[in-house]
Design a protein around this motif. Sequence first.
Motif, PDB file in Angstrom:
ATOM      1  N   THR A 209     -47.133 -77.065 -42.597  1.00 48.82           N
ATOM      2  CA  THR A 209     -45.682 -76.997 -42.563  1.00 48.82           C
ATOM      3  C   THR A 209     -45.220 -75.560 -42.417  1.00 48.82           C
ATOM      4  OG1 THR A 209     -45.540 -78.932 -43.995  1.00 48.82           O
ATOM      5  CG2 THR A 209     -43.577 -77.572 -43.801  1.00 48.82           C
ATOM      6  N   THR A 210     -44.333 -75.320 -41.460  1.00 49.63           N
ATOM      7  CA  THR A 210     -43.824 -73.975 -41.241  1.00 49.63           C
ATOM      8  C   THR A 210     -42.436 -73.837 -41.839  1.00 49.63           C
ATOM      9  OG1 THR A 210     -42.787 -74.503 -39.119  1.00 49.63           O
ATOM     10  CG2 THR A 210     -45.124 -73.908 -39.079  1.00 49.63           C
ATOM     11  N   SER A 211     -42.047 -72.596 -42.082  1.00 53.86           N
ATOM     12  CA  SER A 211     -40.701 -72.347 -42.606  1.00 53.86           C
ATOM     13  C   SER A 211     -39.645 -72.797 -41.609  1.00 53.86           C
ATOM     14  CB  SER A 211     -40.538 -70.863 -42.923  1.00 53.86           C
ATOM     15  OG  SER A 211     -40.747 -70.070 -41.758  1.00 53.86           O
ATOM     16  N   LEU A 212     -39.988 -72.772 -40.302  1.00 53.49           N
ATOM     17  CA  LEU A 212     -39.041 -73.208 -39.275  1.00 53.49           C
ATOM     18  C   LEU A 212     -38.767 -74.703 -39.402  1.00 53.49           C
ATOM     19  CD1 LEU A 212     -37.331 -72.499 -36.825  1.00 53.49           C
ATOM     20  CD2 LEU A 212     -39.330 -72.896 -35.379  1.00 53.49           C
ATOM     21  N   ILE A 213     -39.827 -75.492 -39.615  1.00 56.37           N
ATOM     22  CA  ILE A 213     -39.651 -76.929 -39.800  1.00 56.37           C
ATOM     23  C   ILE A 213     -38.813 -77.197 -41.040  1.00 56.37           C
ATOM     24  CG2 ILE A 213     -40.889 -78.992 -40.577  1.00 56.37           C
ATOM     25  CD1 ILE A 213     -40.945 -78.861 -37.655  1.00 56.37           C
ATOM     26  N   LEU A 214     -39.102 -76.467 -42.131  1.00 53.22           N
ATOM     27  CA  LEU A 214     -38.377 -76.684 -43.376  1.00 53.22           C
ATOM     28  C   LEU A 214     -36.899 -76.376 -43.217  1.00 53.22           C
ATOM     29  CD1 LEU A 214     -40.880 -75.287 -46.036  1.00 53.22           C
ATOM     30  CD2 LEU A 214     -40.522 -77.656 -45.329  1.00 53.22           C
ATOM     31  N   SER A 215     -36.583 -75.241 -42.604  1.00 53.32           N
ATOM     32  CA  SER A 215     -35.171 -74.876 -42.441  1.00 53.32           C
ATOM     33  C   SER A 215     -34.481 -75.794 -41.443  1.00 53.32           C
ATOM     34  CB  SER A 215     -35.058 -73.413 -41.993  1.00 53.32           C
ATOM     35  OG  SER A 215     -35.693 -73.211 -40.739  1.00 53.32           O
ATOM     36  N   SER A 216     -35.199 -76.202 -40.400  1.00 50.63           N
ATOM     37  CA  SER A 216     -34.618 -77.122 -39.422  1.00 50.63           C
ATOM     38  C   SER A 216     -34.352 -78.482 -40.048  1.00 50.63           C
ATOM     39  CB  SER A 216     -35.559 -77.285 -38.222  1.00 50.63           C
ATOM     40  OG  SER A 216     -35.747 -76.064 -37.541  1.00 50.63           O
ATOM     41  N   GLY A 217     -35.293 -78.932 -40.886  1.00 53.31           N
ATOM     42  CA  GLY A 217     -35.106 -80.201 -41.563  1.00 53.31           C
ATOM     43  C   GLY A 217     -33.915 -80.183 -42.488  1.00 53.31           C
ATOM     44  N   ARG A 218     -33.726 -79.104 -43.213  1.00 55.59           N
ATOM     45  CA  ARG A 218     -32.578 -79.015 -44.115  1.00 55.59           C
ATOM     46  C   ARG A 218     -31.272 -79.033 -43.321  1.00 55.59           C
ATOM     47  NH1 ARG A 218     -31.397 -74.087 -48.296  1.00 55.59           N
ATOM     48  NH2 ARG A 218     -33.583 -74.423 -48.856  1.00 55.59           N
ATOM     49  N   ARG A 219     -31.226 -78.315 -42.216  1.00 51.37           N
ATOM     50  CA  ARG A 219     -29.996 -78.309 -41.414  1.00 51.37           C
ATOM     51  C   ARG A 219     -29.711 -79.701 -40.854  1.00 51.37           C
ATOM     52  NH1 ARG A 219     -28.679 -74.716 -35.916  1.00 51.37           N
ATOM     53  NH2 ARG A 219     -26.767 -75.856 -35.392  1.00 51.37           N
TER      54      ARG A 219
ATOM     55  N   THR B 165     -37.517 -78.602 -52.746  1.00 48.50           N
ATOM     56  CA  THR B 165     -37.019 -79.846 -52.153  1.00 48.50           C
ATOM     57  C   THR B 165     -37.337 -79.901 -50.672  1.00 48.50           C
ATOM     58  OG1 THR B 165     -35.244 -79.925 -53.801  1.00 48.50           O
ATOM     59  CG2 THR B 165     -34.971 -81.280 -51.832  1.00 48.50           C
ATOM     60  N   ASP B 166     -37.169 -78.777 -49.974  1.00 49.12           N
ATOM     61  CA  ASP B 166     -37.530 -78.722 -48.555  1.00 49.12           C
ATOM     62  C   ASP B 166     -38.991 -79.097 -48.346  1.00 49.12           C
ATOM     63  OD1 ASP B 166     -34.982 -77.877 -47.862  1.00 49.12           O
ATOM     64  OD2 ASP B 166     -35.520 -75.763 -47.733  1.00 49.12           O
ATOM     65  N   ARG B 167     -39.870 -78.551 -49.164  1.00 46.50           N
ATOM     66  CA  ARG B 167     -41.303 -78.831 -49.005  1.00 46.50           C
ATOM     67  C   ARG B 167     -41.607 -80.309 -49.258  1.00 46.50           C
ATOM     68  NH1 ARG B 167     -41.516 -73.852 -51.733  1.00 46.50           N
ATOM     69  NH2 ARG B 167     -41.926 -74.863 -53.736  1.00 46.50           N
ATOM     70  N   LEU B 168     -40.973 -80.874 -50.285  1.00 45.72           N
ATOM     71  CA  LEU B 168     -41.214 -82.277 -50.600  1.00 45.72           C
ATOM     72  C   LEU B 168     -40.593 -83.213 -49.570  1.00 45.72           C
ATOM     73  CD1 LEU B 168     -40.604 -82.040 -54.446  1.00 45.72           C
ATOM     74  CD2 LEU B 168     -42.786 -82.558 -53.324  1.00 45.72           C
ATOM     75  N   ASP B 169     -39.670 -82.688 -48.787  1.00 45.43           N
ATOM     76  CA  ASP B 169     -38.969 -83.489 -47.783  1.00 45.43           C
ATOM     77  C   ASP B 169     -39.480 -83.210 -46.373  1.00 45.43           C
ATOM     78  OD1 ASP B 169     -36.886 -85.384 -47.144  1.00 45.43           O
ATOM     79  OD2 ASP B 169     -35.672 -83.736 -46.380  1.00 45.43           O
ATOM     80  N   ALA B 170     -40.600 -82.517 -46.250  1.00 43.55           N
ATOM     81  CA  ALA B 170     -41.058 -82.052 -44.944  1.00 43.55           C
ATOM     82  C   ALA B 170     -41.574 -83.166 -44.048  1.00 43.55           C
ATOM     83  CB  ALA B 170     -42.146 -80.990 -45.126  1.00 43.55           C
TER      84      ALA B 170
END
Length: 295
Positions: free
Chosen positions: A2-12, A245-250
């Motif tokens: 999991t990348t930080s880009l995926i995490l931030s994109s998922g949150r948005r 939460t981002d990581r658990l929602d990845a």
Amino acid sequence: MTTSLILSSGRRCQTALEAVHVFSYFTPEIVREFAAFGVEDGHARYFAERAGAMGRVGAGAVTATFHVFKHELVARHVPVVWERVTPEEAVAARLRACDAALRRILGDEAVASPEIAEAAELALRAAEAGERASRPLYAAQADQPVPDAPHLALWHAATMLREHRGGGHLAALAGAGLDSVEALVSHAAGPEGSALARRLLRTRGWSAEELEEGARRLRERGLLTADGTLTPAGAALRRDLEEATDRLDAGPWEHLGQDGTARLTELAEKLATRIAAAGGSPTGSPRAADGSAES
């Protein structure tokens, strides 16, 4: 990985989809649907709407899964609400209200558009990759049949994704050692807090004394200042909570991929703008301390 880009994109993307889901709690259509069953109290309606997919559960299950409501408030309405509207009727009423509200807000032509169908397909693809374990509200919604109409399929998927993230957020709160009151107070005190976030303090059944006691506990931990704002340690904890939460929602966003997530975000943000412009949900409706929107 999991990348930080995926995490931030998922949150948005989840933030945009939140508006596609949360409007359903505020529309006149939902009020009318439940009033027809004799359910007119706002709390009773909300508990029945959101818990209906789990079946005829008791107050304990609702308190556990909704997290930030005082149990005595929940027990005032559950299970007695099931004597007026069955869980199956509540699920059906919620879907009818969403159908009517989306047609009113967007128009019949828009709900039948290729863009809505595309957004539904992308959101369902993401939602199918969610983890059921330890996420009862997500799992219950995932057990519901996918509606045939694309605009309702999109709402269904947005609801699944909302509850998936919420389940992960509860795990993060537990890991941080924040109880229900502390979660509410620290959320309202943070930079993401707003008038609507502070409204949560008044609508979840806790007394002023109980909220103050929660604030005292936070001050003793060095998380809250005397004037009710977060300390640097408190702000860091809230950031850590969102990142956890981002990581658990990845999972859903890894499954959908970067391009699919970006496209779904684009489509969902356009819808969210139209829903907000039509007054479909409170402006700037914040994410509550349980990972869900204020409702």
